[in-house]
Design an enzyme around this catalytic site. Sequence first.
Site, PDB file in Angstrom:
ATOM      1  N   ALA A  66      -3.135   2.061  -1.661  1.00  8.70           N
ATOM      2  CA  ALA A  66      -3.151   2.939  -2.824  1.00  8.70           C
ATOM      3  C   ALA A  66      -2.187   2.368  -3.859  1.00  8.70           C
ATOM      4  CB  ALA A  66      -2.723   4.347  -2.411  1.00  8.70           C
ATOM      5  N   GLY A 109      -3.987   2.064   2.224  1.00  8.79           N
ATOM      6  CA  GLY A 109      -5.311   2.536   1.839  1.00  8.79           C
ATOM      7  C   GLY A 109      -6.370   1.439   1.963  1.00  8.79           C
ATOM      8  N   GLU A 112      -7.402   1.573   5.441  1.00 10.58           N
ATOM      9  CA  GLU A 112      -8.158   2.820   5.633  1.00 10.58           C
ATOM     10  C   GLU A 112      -9.558   2.716   5.024  1.00 10.58           C
ATOM     11  OE1 GLU A 112      -4.799   4.927   3.978  1.00 10.58           O
ATOM     12  OE2 GLU A 112      -4.666   6.168   5.765  1.00 10.58           O
ATOM     13  N   GLU A 132       2.822   2.031   5.089  1.00  8.79           N
ATOM     14  CA  GLU A 132       3.333   3.141   4.276  1.00  8.79           C
ATOM     15  C   GLU A 132       4.756   3.540   4.657  1.00  8.79           C
ATOM     16  OE1 GLU A 132       0.339   3.027   5.715  1.00  8.79           O
ATOM     17  OE2 GLU A 132      -1.206   3.795   4.354  1.00  8.79           O
TER      18      GLU A 132
HETATM   19  N1  CAA Z   1       0.236  -0.722  -5.552  1.00  2.54           N
HETATM   20  C1  CAA Z   1       0.517  -1.191  -6.774  1.00  2.54           C
HETATM   21  N2  CAA Z   1       0.733  -2.499  -7.035  1.00  2.54           N
HETATM   22  C2  CAA Z   1       0.641  -3.359  -6.011  1.00  2.54           C
HETATM   23  C3  CAA Z   1       0.365  -2.933  -4.708  1.00  2.54           C
HETATM   24  C4  CAA Z   1       0.123  -1.539  -4.480  1.00  2.54           C
HETATM   25  N3  CAA Z   1      -0.189  -1.046  -3.301  1.00  2.54           N
HETATM   26  N4  CAA Z   1       0.368  -4.019  -3.887  1.00  2.54           N
HETATM   27  C5  CAA Z   1       0.634  -5.077  -4.663  1.00  2.54           C
HETATM   28  N5  CAA Z   1       0.803  -4.691  -5.944  1.00  2.54           N
HETATM   29  C6  CAA Z   1       1.120  -5.525  -7.099  1.00  2.54           C
HETATM   30  C7  CAA Z   1       2.583  -5.948  -7.116  1.00  2.54           C
HETATM   31  O1  CAA Z   1       3.380  -4.938  -7.660  1.00  2.54           O
HETATM   32  C8  CAA Z   1       2.512  -7.184  -7.971  1.00  2.54           C
HETATM   33  O2  CAA Z   1       2.411  -6.790  -9.301  1.00  2.54           O
HETATM   34  P1  CAA Z   1       3.365  -7.506 -10.445  1.00  2.54           P
HETATM   35  O3  CAA Z   1       2.865  -8.933 -10.462  1.00  2.54           O
HETATM   36  O4  CAA Z   1       3.057  -6.743 -11.682  1.00  2.54           O
HETATM   37  O5  CAA Z   1       4.756  -7.395  -9.941  1.00  2.54           O
HETATM   38  C9  CAA Z   1       1.164  -7.799  -7.583  1.00  2.54           C
HETATM   39  O6  CAA Z   1       0.412  -6.749  -7.000  1.00  2.54           O
HETATM   40  C10 CAA Z   1       1.277  -8.921  -6.561  1.00  2.54           C
HETATM   41  O7  CAA Z   1       2.006  -8.440  -5.449  1.00  2.54           O
HETATM   42  P2  CAA Z   1       3.328  -9.165  -4.874  1.00  2.54           P
HETATM   43  O8  CAA Z   1       4.037  -9.911  -5.960  1.00  2.54           O
HETATM   44  O9  CAA Z   1       4.112  -8.124  -4.137  1.00  2.54           O
HETATM   45  O10 CAA Z   1       2.649 -10.209  -3.859  1.00  2.54           O
HETATM   46  P3  CAA Z   1       3.269 -10.783  -2.515  1.00  2.54           P
HETATM   47  O11 CAA Z   1       2.319 -11.841  -2.076  1.00  2.54           O
HETATM   48  O12 CAA Z   1       4.706 -11.138  -2.699  1.00  2.54           O
HETATM   49  O13 CAA Z   1       3.215  -9.557  -1.476  1.00  2.54           O
HETATM   50  C11 CAA Z   1       2.181  -7.688  -0.339  1.00  2.54           C
HETATM   51  C12 CAA Z   1       1.979  -9.033  -1.076  1.00  2.54           C
HETATM   52  C13 CAA Z   1       2.917  -7.898   0.979  1.00  2.54           C
HETATM   53  C14 CAA Z   1       0.796  -7.109  -0.071  1.00  2.54           C
HETATM   54  C15 CAA Z   1       3.020  -6.733  -1.238  1.00  2.54           C
HETATM   55  O14 CAA Z   1       2.434  -6.698  -2.525  1.00  2.54           O
HETATM   56  C16 CAA Z   1       3.065  -5.316  -0.726  1.00  2.54           C
HETATM   57  O15 CAA Z   1       3.839  -5.021   0.188  1.00  2.54           O
HETATM   58  N6  CAA Z   1       2.274  -4.396  -1.332  1.00  2.54           N
HETATM   59  C17 CAA Z   1       2.301  -2.980  -1.000  1.00  2.54           C
HETATM   60  C18 CAA Z   1       1.586  -2.703   0.300  1.00  2.54           C
HETATM   61  C19 CAA Z   1       1.689  -1.238   0.647  1.00  2.54           C
HETATM   62  O16 CAA Z   1       2.767  -0.689   0.831  1.00  2.54           O
HETATM   63  N7  CAA Z   1       0.530  -0.539   0.738  1.00  2.54           N
HETATM   64  C20 CAA Z   1       0.494   0.873   1.069  1.00  2.54           C
HETATM   65  C21 CAA Z   1       0.418   1.690  -0.193  1.00  2.54           C
HETATM   66  S1  CAA Z   1       0.535   3.435   0.104  1.00  2.54           S
HETATM   67  C22 CAA Z   1      -0.983   3.902   0.641  1.00  2.54           C
HETATM   68  O17 CAA Z   1      -1.893   3.109   0.737  1.00  2.54           O
HETATM   69  C23 CAA Z   1      -1.146   5.367   0.999  1.00  2.54           C
HETATM   70  C24 CAA Z   1      -2.459   5.717   1.592  1.00  2.54           C
HETATM   71  O18 CAA Z   1      -2.535   6.004   2.783  1.00  2.54           O
HETATM   72  C25 CAA Z   1      -3.680   5.816   0.798  1.00  2.54           C
END
Ligand code: CAA
Length: 258
Positions: A66, A109, A112, A132
């Site tokens: 998400a 998400g 999921e 998460e």
């Molecule tokens: N939401 C918003 N933006 C996201 C994102 C997310 N879930 N995942 C990645 N991005 C964005 C980053 O902010 C970044 O944007 P900027 O260039 O503007 O900074 C861009 O995508 C590239 O990401 P990274 O620079 O972080 O890339 P990386 O290769 O260093 O890392 C990653 C990759 C490990 C996937 C890391 O991006 C990450 O940990 N993302 C979040 C994953 C996460 O926590 N997902 C769960 C979300 S909550 C949820 O999903 C609730 C539910 O049950 C529905």
Amino acid sequence: MSDYKNLILSREGFVATVALNRPKVLNALNLELMTELVDCLEALDQNAGVRAIVLTGNERAFAAGADIKEMADATAVEMLYRDQFARWDRIRKIKTPIIAAVSGFALGGGCELMMHCDIIIASETARIGQPEILIGVMPGAGGTQRLTRAVGKGLAMEMVLTGRQITGEEAMKAGLVNKVVPVEFYLEEAQRLARTIAEQPPVAVRLAKEAVLKSFDTTIEMGLEYERKNFYLLFASEDMREGMAAFIEKRKPEWKGK
Ligand code: CAA
């Protein structure tokens, strides 16, 4: 063929491919994307020319969850009214088989969404997880339920409580993913499988999908009853007559979807 801002839609024969398309944010699932996705899947589901759907992202990410930026400042009451997961319930009701073609990140998400699909083909580069917990929340779109049913309590607990990502290979061994292929082939493999499903009689495919899904939310007694009703219902289809006649006459059946 695509009028969507966050999706790329393509068609080949009876197979539609829907690619999530917010590459700069690793296909983070914001409300706009999810609204488009649900609308798109429902439209495809209503289209008799579509018999299987492939849902994919790109090589780097299926979806990284998400959109955190969209949720970061929300209050509980705002989240309640936003009701973002209502859209996901509509995906669960799609009758056309959906095959996930997963490469790179399928997190939160994203994992999921992958688990809402009926069959999952992963690339060797897939990284699957429910991270998460690392941002102070927990899965909200079915992760605690679907992951546990797919991989069992131990691994689900570990993934949900530590945020550890697993590879496509580990996911396959755990029963979460059907097949793992080199990254060059994951989309092709999913489309190949979709074509094979699209070659089957479509009414039987829909009723069979429904019956398999029923097993997740019913007793064995009710599930068997449901299966039997769907089985009998197929005797009202032209395709059933055609399928059995073709077998007896030793020829290839011609499905009408009726
Ligand atoms: N939401 C918003 N933006 C996201 C994102 C997310 N879930 N995942 C990645 N991005 C964005 C980053 O902010 C970044 O944007 P900027 O260039 O503007 O900074 C861009 O995508 C590239 O990401 P990274 O620079 O972080 O890339 P990386 O290769 O260093 O890392 C990653 C990759 C490990 C996937 C890391 O991006 C990450 O940990 N993302 C979040 C994953 C996460 O926590 N997902 C769960 C979300 S909550 C949820 O999903 C609730 C539910 O049950 C529905």
